[in-house]
Design a protein around this motif. Structure first.
Motif, PDB file in Angstrom:
ATOM      1  N   ASP A 183       1.716   3.410   7.411  1.00  0.00           N
ATOM      2  CA  ASP A 183       1.390   2.331   6.467  1.00  0.00           C
ATOM      3  C   ASP A 183       1.396   0.972   7.167  1.00  0.00           C
ATOM      4  O   ASP A 183       0.523   0.126   6.923  1.00  0.00           O
ATOM      5  CB  ASP A 183       2.387   2.319   5.304  1.00  0.00           C
ATOM      6  N   MET A 184       2.405   0.741   8.030  1.00  0.00           N
ATOM      7  CA  MET A 184       2.475  -0.508   8.789  1.00  0.00           C
ATOM      8  C   MET A 184       1.232  -0.685   9.660  1.00  0.00           C
ATOM      9  O   MET A 184       0.637  -1.770   9.728  1.00  0.00           O
ATOM     10  CB  MET A 184       3.722  -0.533   9.684  1.00  0.00           C
ATOM     11  N   THR A 185       0.848   0.387  10.326  1.00  0.00           N
ATOM     12  CA  THR A 185      -0.255   0.317  11.280  1.00  0.00           C
ATOM     13  C   THR A 185      -1.598   0.231  10.572  1.00  0.00           C
ATOM     14  O   THR A 185      -2.507  -0.487  11.030  1.00  0.00           O
ATOM     15  CB  THR A 185      -0.208   1.543  12.218  1.00  0.00           C
ATOM     16  N   LYS A 186      -1.728   0.922   9.450  1.00  0.00           N
ATOM     17  CA  LYS A 186      -2.976   0.881   8.680  1.00  0.00           C
ATOM     18  C   LYS A 186      -3.263  -0.533   8.181  1.00  0.00           C
ATOM     19  O   LYS A 186      -4.428  -0.945   8.095  1.00  0.00           O
ATOM     20  CB  LYS A 186      -2.863   1.833   7.484  1.00  0.00           C
ATOM     21  N   SER A 187      -2.211  -1.315   7.882  1.00  0.00           N
ATOM     22  CA  SER A 187      -2.402  -2.664   7.326  1.00  0.00           C
ATOM     23  C   SER A 187      -3.000  -3.642   8.340  1.00  0.00           C
ATOM     24  O   SER A 187      -3.381  -4.751   7.981  1.00  0.00           O
ATOM     25  CB  SER A 187      -1.075  -3.211   6.790  1.00  0.00           C
ATOM     26  N   ILE A 188      -3.085  -3.246   9.614  1.00  0.00           N
ATOM     27  CA  ILE A 188      -3.725  -4.096  10.636  1.00  0.00           C
ATOM     28  C   ILE A 188      -4.915  -3.385  11.267  1.00  0.00           C
ATOM     29  O   ILE A 188      -5.231  -3.580  12.434  1.00  0.00           O
ATOM     30  CB  ILE A 188      -2.726  -4.544  11.718  1.00  0.00           C
ATOM     31  N   GLU A 189      -5.610  -2.612  10.467  1.00  0.00           N
ATOM     32  CA  GLU A 189      -6.799  -1.919  10.951  1.00  0.00           C
ATOM     33  C   GLU A 189      -7.835  -2.895  11.501  1.00  0.00           C
ATOM     34  O   GLU A 189      -8.579  -2.579  12.440  1.00  0.00           O
ATOM     35  CB  GLU A 189      -7.416  -1.103   9.808  1.00  0.00           C
ATOM     36  N   HIS A 190      -7.870  -4.110  10.931  1.00  0.00           N
ATOM     37  CA  HIS A 190      -8.821  -5.127  11.396  1.00  0.00           C
ATOM     38  C   HIS A 190      -8.590  -5.511  12.849  1.00  0.00           C
ATOM     39  O   HIS A 190      -9.512  -5.944  13.534  1.00  0.00           O
ATOM     40  CB  HIS A 190      -8.713  -6.388  10.521  1.00  0.00           C
ATOM     41  N   ARG A 191      -7.348  -5.382  13.325  1.00  0.00           N
ATOM     42  CA  ARG A 191      -7.054  -5.718  14.730  1.00  0.00           C
ATOM     43  C   ARG A 191      -7.570  -4.652  15.690  1.00  0.00           C
ATOM     44  O   ARG A 191      -7.731  -4.932  16.883  1.00  0.00           O
ATOM     45  CB  ARG A 191      -5.534  -5.881  14.940  1.00  0.00           C
ATOM     46  N   ASP A 247     -11.296   0.611  16.425  1.00  0.00           N
ATOM     47  CA  ASP A 247     -11.884   1.633  17.295  1.00  0.00           C
ATOM     48  C   ASP A 247     -10.971   2.833  17.541  1.00  0.00           C
ATOM     49  O   ASP A 247     -11.396   3.798  18.186  1.00  0.00           O
ATOM     50  CB  ASP A 247     -12.260   1.011  18.652  1.00  0.00           C
ATOM     51  N   GLY A 248      -9.759   2.789  17.074  1.00  0.00           N
ATOM     52  CA  GLY A 248      -8.872   3.926  17.300  1.00  0.00           C
ATOM     53  C   GLY A 248      -7.476   3.680  16.763  1.00  0.00           C
ATOM     54  O   GLY A 248      -7.066   2.530  16.569  1.00  0.00           O
TER      55      GLY A 248
END
Length: 616
Positions: free
Chosen positions: A23-31, A34-35
């Motif tokens: 969840d933490m990592t998904k919230s910065i998908e914009h950063r 590509d993977g």
């Protein structure tokens, strides 16, 4: 350029580490569109989102895992090829700069960061020593936040990732909110506007001991401590050119922000010169923010540069309707409220870059702070000459300054500079607090402490540069730039912040920065014959200006509602009745609106967006 996450469970029960981290990592998908990748053990885990810039192969995805180490990394190490030659004994599996961090840590331990040139924030887990080695680059180009309590510690690239943490509550940090509201100050300490959310300061490492569930923070770089070396063999032009060449390393499309000012124009013309020397005749792609209103427009200078190098130019025209349509999104991606609407112009530039598939953008951030580019540096220089008792040179510089600019009288120069040095600081602060129309409820000691600390440390241009870099302007601007660019999955690079260049400039004499009433003398002299003369001899300075006062007046009805909401939240600091009357007065005249209005409006929206419950 990427986004990172880390979580260590100390004694939290009934929780899913896998879900928290994802969840933490998904919230910065914009950063990193590509993977995505994870490394998870029983009590801790690392997460990563990748924006592929160097070595586009999937083998370079993260977390990067070896027999001993696991690494998540955000940034670029520009000298990674040189380091790779020096670290020959390591068996490399990729052509990425990420893997060089592992090789460097394996040989030099925590001292590895002293060998890096670039921008970074990373978390490296050492299985043998059971530690997390975390680091942030020398000037804080890349962000690194942490949130620590009795149950867990979490690491992140952006504050919004902490919303996903167990039992999270958004509490306002009263002291830092006060600094933002009164002084327009952000990112000037390790604290944020969120209580207990801290940033790892630039030039620092954080070492977390998994056995003890404790961490220590160590400073590995301090600009003041690195100003004792011999730089006589260097020169400005060669250093900035070398830095730009390193910052052009990329396996994807590359462009530049172009404002028409000295800094961005220098980068663009040198990028073009470097390509010509390589017999590479691709056109440089530039993106610029422009306005129909000539008071805020720099197209005259932008066109001069684009024409000189035959660039492929993109122009954006920020509109106030779009600002207010997108305001909540911009605040969300920024994580914290911002001081002026100028970042909206930058937001438009990076959006346009993404629209045209430009993945990497070079920008002139960091030049003003070292080269004495702000008008406030004149006061610092006048103070320096005053304290050295070089009165003839002082008189000459004041007269030259006043010939070039007419916005300060000699009395104002005296008040802002010499009166402070002559011990009248308390009188000046009292005057500042009693200005007509002031509606805040400040505590005198807070004001005095803030300005006394500033005043006692500024004795020269060099002192003021160090203050701007370490405590004031630069970190705030880097924060804005990182979030604006990453919102659109664009990597922003700042070649003026190569530490070798910064040290060289700060070690140079003040007369090489301001002379005969002109700023940035070193840059102007170094770029003679390279920059168009119309740019090289510019005296005015605009930056990312917007018609903020016009925009606010056109939206006064809805903004007054936001302003009132902000006043209610800031009840301990603001006399709401006086503030609302002052707001109406500001709307009536045609002068520039006090930026305090925007700060309160922006703070009001931030409170709603992040559900900030209270201030402590």
């Amino acid at each position: 350029m990427c986004g990172i996450s880390g979580f260590v469970n100390k004694k939290l029960k009934d929780m899913s580490l896998d879900k928290i981290l994802k969840d933490m990592t998904k919230s910065i998908e914009h950063r990193g569109p590509d993977g995505e990748g994870y490394y998870i053990e029983k009590k801790f885990g690392l997460g990563h989102r990748r924006l592929s810039i160097i070595d586009l192969n999937k083998n370079a995805n993260q977390p990067f895992i070896s027999e001993r180490y696991s690494l998540v990394f955000n940034g670029e190490i520009y000298n990674y090829k040189d380091l790779k030659k020096e670290l020959k004994e390591y068996k490399y599996l990729t052509n990425s700069d990420t893997e060089v961090i592992l090789a460097a840590y394996d040989k030099w331990g925590k001292d590895c960061v002293k060998y890096f040139r670039g921008m970074w924030a990373f978390i490296l887990y050492d299985k043998n020593d059971k530690i997390f080695f975390c680091s942030r680059d020398r000037f804080g180009i890349k962000p690194f936040y942490y949130y620590d309590n009795e149950e867990y510690i979490a690491f992140a690239s952006e504050i919004k990732q902490f919303i996903k943490l167990p039992n999270w509550r958004a509490i306002g940090n009263k002291a830092r909110i006060h600094d933002y509201f009164i002084f327009s100050a952000l990112d000037h300490t390790d604290e944020t506007l969120f209580k207990n959310v801290r940033q790892l300061l630039p030039g620092h490492n954080l070492i977390y001991n998994l056995k003890l569930n404790k961490f220590t923070i160590e400073e590995y770089y301090n600009i003041r401590n690195n100003l004792n070396r011999d730089v006589s063999n260097n020169n400005f032009k060669d250093l900035i050119k070398q830095s730009i060449e390193e910052h052009m390393i990329s396996d994807v499309s590359l462009g530049a922000c172009l404002s028409g000012g000295l800094d961005s124009s220098t980068i663009v013309v040198l990028m073009n010169k470097i390509l010509e020397e390589r017999n590479d005749y691709r056109k440089i792609e530039t993106v610029s923010s422009c306005f129909e209103d000539r008071r805020y427009d720099e197209q005259e200078y932008i066109d001069e540069v684009n024409k000189a190098i035959d660039a492929k130019s993109y122009k954006v025209f920020p509109r106030y309707e779009e600002l207010f349509e997108n305001l909540d999104d911009i605040i969300y991606f920024q994580d914290e409220p911002f001081a002026t609407t100028s970042i909206f112009a930058q937001w438009n530039v990076f959006r346009e870059a993404a629209t045209n598939n430009i993945k990497v953008m070079l920008d002139g951030q960091g030049a003003d702070e070292q080269l004495a580019g702000y008008f406030s540096f004149y006061i610092a220089y006048f103070n320096e000459l005053f304290l050295k008792m070089e009165f003839s040179k002082l008189d000459n510089e004041i007269n030259k300054f006043m010939n070039n600019y007419d916005f300060l009288s000699k009395k104002q120069i005296f008040d802002r500079g010499f009166r402070m040095q002559l011990g009248s600081l308390k009188d000046i602060i009292k005057e500042k607090m009693s200005r007509e129309g002031r509606f805040s409820k400040p505590i005198f000691d807070l004001y005095y402490e803030y300005y006394e600390k500033f005043n006692s440390s500024i004795r020269s241009i060099k002192d003021f540069s160090i203050y701007q870099i370490n405590n004031c302007n630069l970190l705030q601007l880097l924060h804005y730039e990182d979030r604006n660019s990453m919102m659109f999955s664009v990597e922003s690079r700042v070649p003026f912040l190569d530490h070798r260049l910064v040290e060289f400039v700060l070690l140079s004499e003040s007369e090489e920065k301001i002379k005969n009433g002109m700023t940035k003398v070193m840059l102007r002299d170094g770029m003679k014959g390279i920059l168009p003369e119309k740019i090289r001899n510019r005296k005015d300075k605009m930056g990312f200006m917007t018609p903020e006062s016009i925009w606010i007046r056109k939206n006064r009805k809805i903004l007054k509602m936001y302003f009132e909401e902000g006043c209610i939240f800031l009840d301990e600091m603001i006399d709401k009745k006086v503030a609302l009357e002052w707001f109406d007065e500001q709307m009536k005249n045609d002068k520039n609106i006090d930026s305090t209005i925007w700060r309160i409006i922006c703070l009001s929206r931030w409170i709603k967006i992040f559900n900030v419950e209270e201030m402590i």
